[in-house]
Write a protein that holds these residues in place. Structure first.
Motif, PDB file in Angstrom:
ATOM      1  N   ASP A 258       0.023   5.198   1.120  1.00 17.17           N
ATOM      2  CA  ASP A 258      -0.950   6.091   1.748  1.00 17.17           C
ATOM      3  C   ASP A 258      -0.427   7.520   1.675  1.00 17.17           C
ATOM      4  O   ASP A 258       0.462   7.908   2.437  1.00 17.17           O
ATOM      5  CB  ASP A 258      -1.172   5.679   3.208  1.00 17.17           C
ATOM      6  CG  ASP A 258      -2.302   6.458   3.869  1.00 17.17           C
ATOM      7  OD1 ASP A 258      -2.797   7.413   3.249  1.00 17.17           O
ATOM      8  OD2 ASP A 258      -2.685   6.113   5.008  1.00 17.17           O
TER       9      ASP A 258
ATOM     10  N   ARG B 261       0.830  -1.214   0.000  1.00 17.90           N
ATOM     11  CA  ARG B 261       0.000   0.000   0.000  1.00 17.90           C
ATOM     12  C   ARG B 261       0.859   1.257   0.000  1.00 17.90           C
ATOM     13  O   ARG B 261       1.949   1.284   0.566  1.00 17.90           O
ATOM     14  CB  ARG B 261      -0.917   0.020   1.228  1.00 17.90           C
ATOM     15  CG  ARG B 261      -1.905  -1.130   1.302  1.00 17.90           C
ATOM     16  CD  ARG B 261      -2.807  -0.993   2.512  1.00 17.90           C
ATOM     17  NE  ARG B 261      -3.779  -2.080   2.602  1.00 17.90           N
ATOM     18  CZ  ARG B 261      -3.547  -3.230   3.197  1.00 17.90           C
ATOM     19  NH1 ARG B 261      -2.361  -3.437   3.792  1.00 17.90           N
ATOM     20  NH2 ARG B 261      -4.461  -4.177   3.227  1.00 17.90           N
TER      21      ARG B 261
ATOM     22  N   MET C 227      -5.261   6.478  -0.709  1.00 21.64           N
ATOM     23  CA  MET C 227      -4.540   5.213  -0.574  1.00 21.64           C
ATOM     24  C   MET C 227      -4.706   4.367  -1.826  1.00 21.64           C
ATOM     25  O   MET C 227      -5.797   4.235  -2.367  1.00 21.64           O
ATOM     26  CB  MET C 227      -5.056   4.438   0.646  1.00 21.64           C
ATOM     27  CG  MET C 227      -4.297   3.143   0.911  1.00 21.64           C
ATOM     28  SD  MET C 227      -4.923   2.248   2.346  1.00 21.64           S
ATOM     29  CE  MET C 227      -4.448   3.377   3.648  1.00 21.64           C
TER      30      MET C 227
END
Length: 284
Positions: free
Chosen positions: A69, A67, A103
């Motif tokens: 963010d 991920r 995100m």
């Protein structure tokens, strides 16, 4: 006086024509990181050097979900220094109405040594909407836009609150009143009292000492009211996070309508977020 007038006529108009024309950002300016998700071989080096946890991953059953963010990203570039699949851009228009929209993620199968074997699902927003949900949000968004235009169509008054920042965001906010950006030509003005404000612009992680003051400032504003969280600290707590001295992100104390990531976000990024909040710019 005549010399000042002469110099002004010689200089001409310097105010940008944003958002009618794209922002002219220096190629040397540092914006958000861009990941080549399809060719990303290993998320671990970037995760290990990221000071705020903006890049992270989870491993389970031989698969990895990586991920990025942006609400936590301070655009430091350390990830790009250790990973060729990541490069720093000068893209600064990153504001979003939902924190989840900041995100992105992708899934990979793993090799025995822990590197990525192949990408299972391409990079996408964390919470994608179904067609029915998208249509519903479009209708609601239009209603909010119409209401905003009704109340804020002629002018907008902003009260800025430093809830515990390092003053980097304040330096950029001051630039909004310069002849270059001239935020007042949009009918946007900064005011001293929250009772005269339509929008609350909050910078920094919310310190424990400022928590009550921020709540009182928000409560003193007449409705309808907008709240914009500025910078990585305002969006997520940034480098400070949540600890004995800070509450973390602005939305942990009061509701937030728009998030403007960056450390600090430049005046173009601030303009983009403010205009997005009042509906003059539609999210992509």
């Amino acid at each position: 006086m005549f010399e000042t007038i002469r110099q002004s006529l010689k200089t001409g108009v310097v105010t940008i024509n944003y958002p009618k024309t794209p922002p002219k950002i220096s190629s040397r300016a540092r914006g958000k990181p861009e990941i080549d998700w399809a060719n990303w071989k290993d998320a671990r080096p970037a995760t290990n050097v990221c000071p705020t946890g903006a890049i992270s991953f989870e491993d389970a059953n031989g698969q990895r979900v990586a991920r990025l963010d942006l609400s936590k990203c301070i655009f430091c570039g350390l990830c790009a220094d250790v990973d060729k699949a990541i490069r720093m851009t000068n893209v600064c228009e990153c504001a979003a109405r939902r924190r989840d929209d900041l995100m992105t993620s992708a899934s990979y199968t793993l090799k025995p040594e822990g590197t990525h074997e192949r990408m299972i699902s391409p990079s996408s927003a964390a919470n994608e909407l179904s067609p029915a949900q998208s249509e519903l949000f479009e209708v609601l968004g239009q209603q909010i836009k119409n209401r905003s235009a009704k109340f804020f169509g002629r002018s907008l008054h902003i009260r800025e609150v430093d809830a515990g920042s390092c003053n980097g965001c304040e330096v950029e906010i001051n630039g909004l009143n310069s002849p270059i950006y001239d935020i007042e030509h949009f009918g946007i003005h900064f005011v001293a009292s929250p009772r005269h404000a339509d929008m609350l612009l909050v910078t920094g992680p919310v310190t424990r000492n400022m928590e009550l003051a921020l709540k009182k400032t928000y409560d003193a504003m007449p409705e309808p009211r907008l709240v914009v969280a500025v910078g990585a600290c305002g969006c997520s707590g940034g480098i400070f996070g949540q600890n004995y001295a800070t509450c973390g992100s602005v939305d942990s104390v009061i509701p937030v309508d728009v998030y403007i990531p960056g450390c600090p976000p430049n005046p173009h990024a601030l303009l983009h977020g403010i205009l997005l909040a009042i509906g003059r710019i539609q999210p992509e």
